[in-house]
Design a protein around this motif. Structure first.
Motif, short mmCIF file in Angstrom:
data_model
loop_
_atom_site.label_atom_id
_atom_site.label_comp_id
_atom_site.label_asym_id
_atom_site.label_seq_id
_atom_site.Cartn_x
_atom_site.Cartn_y
_atom_site.Cartn_z
N THR A 90 0.84 -1.20 0.00
CA THR A 90 0.00 0.00 0.00
C THR A 90 0.87 1.25 0.00
O THR A 90 1.75 1.41 0.85
N ALA A 91 0.64 2.12 -0.98
CA ALA A 91 1.45 3.33 -1.13
C ALA A 91 0.91 4.14 -2.31
O ALA A 91 0.07 3.65 -3.07
N VAL A 92 1.41 5.33 -2.45
CA VAL A 92 1.23 6.09 -3.69
C VAL A 92 2.40 5.70 -4.60
O VAL A 92 3.56 5.78 -4.20
N TYR A 93 2.06 5.29 -5.80
CA TYR A 93 3.06 4.84 -6.76
C TYR A 93 3.31 5.94 -7.79
O TYR A 93 2.35 6.48 -8.37
N TYR A 94 4.59 6.23 -8.02
CA TYR A 94 4.99 7.27 -8.95
C TYR A 94 5.82 6.66 -10.07
O TYR A 94 6.67 5.81 -9.82
N CYS A 95 5.59 7.14 -11.28
CA CYS A 95 6.51 6.80 -12.36
C CYS A 95 7.46 7.97 -12.58
O CYS A 95 7.13 9.12 -12.29
N ALA A 96 8.64 7.64 -13.08
CA ALA A 96 9.67 8.64 -13.27
C ALA A 96 10.49 8.30 -14.50
O ALA A 96 10.59 7.13 -14.90
#
Length: 121
Positions: A90-96
């Protein structure tokens, strides 16, 4: 360069999700791509990275064998297939996006806004 992540949601433990990240403003094949995640009060952590042509991938130990990063440069899109999800995912997922396939957030040049993944019964 703009990155737009999507595909997050609420799932039960053991289920799957696929995140997508669309790159606009410049062709995605110009960049290595990565997925990172963050929970409240913690630093952003590395999840997976892929080289510009998809030949090299690398995963955090906590997701190796469960998550798969891939890319379709014709669609300017990077994916994160997440299987056997656990509550600790569980988390906020970021692409980079960055010049190399990196594991450190500071080495990535462009970031999307993130998508929430919640794993709970």
């Amino acid at each position: 360069v703009q990155l737009q992540a999507s595909g997050g949601g609420l799932v039960q433990p053991g289920e799957s999700l696929r995140l997508s990240c669309v790159v606009s403003g410049r062709t995605s094949s110009s960049y290595a791509m990565g997925w990172f995640r963050q929970t409240p009060g913690k630093e952003r952590e590395f999840v997976a990275t892929i080289s510009w042509n998809g030949a090299i991938t690398y995963y955090a130990g906590s997701v190796k064998g469960r998550f798969t990063i891939s890319r379709d440069n014709a669609k300017n899109t990077v994916y994160l297939q997440m299987n056997s999800l656990k509550p600790e995912d569980t988390a906020v997922y970021y692409c980079a996006a960055g010049r190399t396939a990196a594991t450190m957030p500071s080495l990535m040049d462009y970031w999307g806004k993130g998508t929430q993944v919640t794993v709970s019964s």
